[in-house]
Design a protein around this motif. Structure first.
Motif, PDB file in Angstrom:
ATOM      1  N   ALA A  95      49.692  28.147  20.075  1.00  0.00           N
ATOM      2  CA  ALA A  95      50.872  29.245  21.060  1.00  0.00           C
ATOM      3  C   ALA A  95      50.173  29.054  22.455  1.00  0.00           C
ATOM      4  N   LEU A  96      48.733  29.276  22.473  1.00  0.00           N
ATOM      5  CA  LEU A  96      48.719  29.127  24.143  1.00  0.00           C
ATOM      6  C   LEU A  96      48.591  28.081  24.999  1.00  0.00           C
ATOM      7  N   TRP A  97      48.339  26.781  24.350  1.00  0.00           N
ATOM      8  CA  TRP A  97      48.461  25.488  24.501  1.00  0.00           C
ATOM      9  C   TRP A  97      50.010  25.559  26.076  1.00  0.00           C
ATOM     10  N   GLY A  98      50.661  25.825  25.735  1.00  0.00           N
ATOM     11  CA  GLY A  98      52.235  25.951  26.290  1.00  0.00           C
ATOM     12  C   GLY A  98      51.894  26.194  28.115  1.00  0.00           C
ATOM     13  N   PRO A  99      51.967  24.922  29.103  1.00  0.00           N
ATOM     14  CA  PRO A  99      51.951  25.297  29.972  1.00  0.00           C
ATOM     15  C   PRO A  99      52.618  26.973  30.566  1.00  0.00           C
ATOM     16  N   LEU A 100      53.827  27.156  30.044  1.00  0.00           N
ATOM     17  CA  LEU A 100      53.546  28.805  30.096  1.00  0.00           C
ATOM     18  C   LEU A 100      53.260  29.927  29.829  1.00  0.00           C
ATOM     19  N   HIS A 101      52.063  29.204  28.826  1.00  0.00           N
ATOM     20  CA  HIS A 101      51.304  30.564  28.379  1.00  0.00           C
ATOM     21  C   HIS A 101      49.921  30.010  28.865  1.00  0.00           C
ATOM     22  N   GLY A 102      48.847  29.593  28.460  1.00  0.00           N
ATOM     23  CA  GLY A 102      47.677  29.546  28.348  1.00  0.00           C
ATOM     24  C   GLY A 102      47.263  27.942  28.914  1.00  0.00           C
ATOM     25  N   GLY A 103      47.865  27.756  28.804  1.00  0.00           N
ATOM     26  CA  GLY A 103      48.258  26.310  29.452  1.00  0.00           C
ATOM     27  C   GLY A 103      48.421  25.910  31.342  1.00  0.00           C
ATOM     28  N   ALA A 104      48.730  27.068  31.769  1.00  0.00           N
ATOM     29  CA  ALA A 104      49.029  27.143  32.841  1.00  0.00           C
ATOM     30  C   ALA A 104      47.816  27.228  33.577  1.00  0.00           C
ATOM     31  N   ASN A 105      46.478  26.778  33.139  1.00  0.00           N
ATOM     32  CA  ASN A 105      45.356  27.096  34.167  1.00  0.00           C
ATOM     33  C   ASN A 105      44.811  25.756  34.413  1.00  0.00           C
ATOM     34  N   GLN A 106      45.334  24.784  33.390  1.00  0.00           N
ATOM     35  CA  GLN A 106      45.092  23.261  33.612  1.00  0.00           C
ATOM     36  C   GLN A 106      46.388  23.129  34.958  1.00  0.00           C
ATOM     37  N   ALA A 107      47.818  23.361  33.888  1.00  0.00           N
ATOM     38  CA  ALA A 107      48.460  22.501  35.410  1.00  0.00           C
ATOM     39  C   ALA A 107      49.271  23.158  36.961  1.00  0.00           C
ATOM     40  N   VAL A 108      48.295  24.677  36.841  1.00  0.00           N
ATOM     41  CA  VAL A 108      47.869  24.620  38.487  1.00  0.00           C
ATOM     42  C   VAL A 108      47.165  23.896  38.978  1.00  0.00           C
ATOM     43  N   ILE A 109      45.792  23.613  37.931  1.00  0.00           N
ATOM     44  CA  ILE A 109      44.772  22.479  38.802  1.00  0.00           C
ATOM     45  C   ILE A 109      46.315  21.118  39.308  1.00  0.00           C
ATOM     46  N   GLU A 110      46.660  20.744  38.119  1.00  0.00           N
ATOM     47  CA  GLU A 110      46.907  19.151  38.053  1.00  0.00           C
ATOM     48  C   GLU A 110      47.974  19.594  39.742  1.00  0.00           C
ATOM     49  N   MET A 111      48.972  20.943  39.637  1.00  0.00           N
ATOM     50  CA  MET A 111      50.266  20.901  40.939  1.00  0.00           C
ATOM     51  C   MET A 111      49.299  21.242  42.169  1.00  0.00           C
ATOM     52  N   LEU A 112      47.867  21.610  42.379  1.00  0.00           N
ATOM     53  CA  LEU A 112      47.181  21.594  43.479  1.00  0.00           C
ATOM     54  C   LEU A 112      46.489  20.192  43.748  1.00  0.00           C
ATOM     55  N   GLU A 113      46.583  19.767  43.477  1.00  0.00           N
ATOM     56  CA  GLU A 113      46.016  17.951  43.347  1.00  0.00           C
ATOM     57  C   GLU A 113      47.265  17.400  43.932  1.00  0.00           C
ATOM     58  N   ARG A 114      48.098  17.529  42.847  1.00  0.00           N
ATOM     59  CA  ARG A 114      49.444  16.436  43.691  1.00  0.00           C
ATOM     60  C   ARG A 114      49.674  17.313  44.726  1.00  0.00           C
ATOM     61  N   ILE A 115      50.012  18.162  45.131  1.00  0.00           N
ATOM     62  CA  ILE A 115      50.525  18.882  46.338  1.00  0.00           C
ATOM     63  C   ILE A 115      48.968  18.123  47.495  1.00  0.00           C
ATOM     64  N   LYS A 116      47.867  17.837  47.331  1.00  0.00           N
ATOM     65  CA  LYS A 116      47.346  17.634  47.698  1.00  0.00           C
ATOM     66  C   LYS A 116      47.608  16.161  48.172  1.00  0.00           C
ATOM     67  N   GLU A 117      47.451  15.614  47.020  1.00  0.00           N
ATOM     68  CA  GLU A 117      48.106  14.082  47.469  1.00  0.00           C
ATOM     69  C   GLU A 117      49.489  13.658  48.012  1.00  0.00           C
ATOM     70  N   ASP A 118      50.290  14.727  48.324  1.00  0.00           N
ATOM     71  CA  ASP A 118      51.354  14.676  48.605  1.00  0.00           C
ATOM     72  C   ASP A 118      51.765  14.748  50.246  1.00  0.00           C
ATOM     73  N   GLY A 119      50.142  15.207  50.994  1.00  0.00           N
ATOM     74  CA  GLY A 119      49.912  15.756  51.803  1.00  0.00           C
ATOM     75  C   GLY A 119      49.719  17.231  52.801  1.00  0.00           C
ATOM     76  N   GLY A 120      50.007  18.166  51.129  1.00  0.00           N
ATOM     77  CA  GLY A 120      49.721  19.245  51.689  1.00  0.00           C
ATOM     78  C   GLY A 120      50.408  19.772  52.811  1.00  0.00           C
TER      79      GLY A 120
END
Ligand code: CMC
Length: 429
Positions: free
Chosen positions: A259-284
């Motif tokens: 249950a924790l694994w999903g990105p709406l719950h505990g998986g969000a911590n992984q999803a946050v870094i992946e999102m920040l990386e994407r924004i950075k690669e996209d020019g910030g």
């Protein structure tokens, strides 16, 4: 005199008791609703539904308050260790020095896992997600410790099962991690406390002893304490629900991990870094991504923002933000992703879309940045959340059993076909 709630259905008025929690929370006790009226309540996502009475964790989402067993999260994070907090959650009181030493020594005696469990690790694809491995390895503990299968065995046996789970969990996590790197496994060492032992198994090498930095131990203690329990969230409710069928602790916690694994719950911590990386690669360009999050035709959500219960601020996020600044400074790390995180936070906090919906950074917005600074790879972040949440799951499972709660079995409103005429297979279109 206690309050009474009245519900009027078809002109008839029914009365239901209003119960009040120790912090003044109110609930209408509708346990007799169906018997008396023939109706049930419907509440998607259980946004208004209390599933239990609990004495473990209190949170007030409006005021941003979080307490474990009556102690504020701010004080616990500053003054106690993760092991003390684990004891507090599971047994109800903060341990004395003797009690915590005995707790540590009991745990140290059970940190090894059966050598055969390593064969399961060998069988997983090398790049498979650690949460899948964690869930199945924790469930597998029930195959090695059959005394755990009876969820109603003696308190001593149950206690031993809880200790074994607390003891073996960090070993399992570290073995998963080392296996993913292709490195030799590092075994637990009894000379270390709970958190130092974990860090040694993660960052240690067979070839040489490592120095465990007290700054890292302290940051890890804080992070684990902040994640240790959060009342009836998705994974804790899952643990209680699965456990309510008298399913054993290992299997119930394994379900909580899923249950924790999903990105709406505990998986969000992984999803946050992946999102920040994407924004950075996209020019910030943070403005562009804020607009994406606001666009109802775009499935993108600002990960690490919003919370089902906290509608003013997440008290854990406040503590973690400070811990994040401290650890990056102490370790001398300059992470460009942190700059993007800060820009995003600033922009979102002044944007009417986020303000009106009370969307604030949650605990996961900053935890990933700290885990990264400590040297953990992104797909281990949710596993670390699980390590922190373990005492909470155990406490929730134990409380549910001690209260002799009935099996969890929600009802539904059926909206499918009513009576259909059966057509034999050769005549179907
Ligand atoms: N980005 C953009 N819009 C959002 C977000 C977000 N992160 N979160 C909520 N909204 C909007 C949502 O679209 C809805 O808008 P509208 O009223 O116009 O339809 C409104 O805010 C209410 O959202 P909701 O989905 O009804 O709220 P919820 O209480 O069901 O969901 C949540 C809470 C945490 C699942 C959600 O805020 C979310 O998906 N956040 C991102 C994932 C995340 O960070 N999760 C970690 C939670 S903290 C760790 C833990 O305890 O598990």
């Amino acid at each position: 005199m206690s309050d009474i709630a009245e519900i009027k259905i078809g002109g008839k008025v029914y009365e239901f008791p209003v119960i009040t929690g120790s912090e003044g929370e109110k609930a209408i006790d509708i346990s007799k609703l169906r018997d008396l009226t023939g109706h049930i309540t419907l509440d998607f996502g259980y946004k208004n539904t209390g599933s239990t009475k609990s004495a473990i964790t209190f949170l007030d989402g409006e005021k941003g308050i979080l307490k474990y067993r009556g102690y504020s999260i701010e004080e616990l994070a500053e003054k106690s260790t993760f092991l003390e907090v684990a004891y507090l959650l599971i047994y109800g009181d903060l341990p004395s020095q003797n009690e915590v030493s005995e707790f540590q020594s009991q745990i140290s005696r059970h940190t090894l896992i059966h050598e055969d469990m390593k064969k399961f690790l060998d069988g997983y694809p090398s790049k498979s997600h650690p949460m899948a491995q964690l869930s199945s390895l924790v469930c597998s503990l029930s195959t090695f410790y059959p005394e755990s299968l009876n969820a109603n065995s003696s308190p001593e046996t149950m206690d031993l099962t809880m200790i074994k789970l607390l003891a073996k969990f960090p070993t399992i996590v570290s073995f998963i991690y080392k296996k993913s790197l292709g490195h030799p496994l590092i075994y637990p060492k009894n000379k270390f406390d709970y958190v130092s032992n974990f860090l040694n198994m993660i960052f240690g090498q067979r070839t040489e002893e490592i120095e465990i930095d007290p700054v890292v131990v302290s940051a890890m203690n804080t992070l684990l304490i902040l994640h240790a329990d959060h009342e009836q969230n998705c994974s804790a409710s899952t643990v209680r629900m699965v456990g309510s069928s008298d399913c054993n602790l290992y299997a119930s916690v394994s379900a909580g991990i899923d249950a924790l694994w999903g990105p709406l719950h505990g998986g969000a911590n992984q999803a946050v870094i992946e999102m920040l990386e994407r924004i950075k690669e996209d020019g910030g360009d943070t403005e562009k991504w804020i607009n994406k999050a606001k666009d109802k035709n775009d499935p993108f959500r600002m990960m690490g923002f919003g919370h089902r219960v906290y509608k003013n601020f997440d008290p854990r996020a406040k503590i973690i933000k400070k811990a994040c600044d401290d650890i990056l400074e102490k370790l001398g790390i300059d992470d460009p992703v942190l700059e993007i995180a800060k820009k995003l936070e600033e922009a979102a906090l002044s944007d009417p879309y986020f303000v009106e919906r009370k969307l604030y950074p949650n605990v996961d917005f900053y935890s990933g940045i700290i885990y990264r600074a400590l040297g953990f790879p992104t797909d281990m972040f949710t596993v670390l959340f699980a390590l922190g949440r373990l005492p909470g799951w155990i406490a929730q499972w134990k409380e549910m059993h001690e209260n002799k709660e009935p099996i969890g079995r929600p009802r539904q409103i059926y909206v499918g076909h009513t009576n259909r005429e059966f057509v034999s297979i050769e005549n179907r279109k």
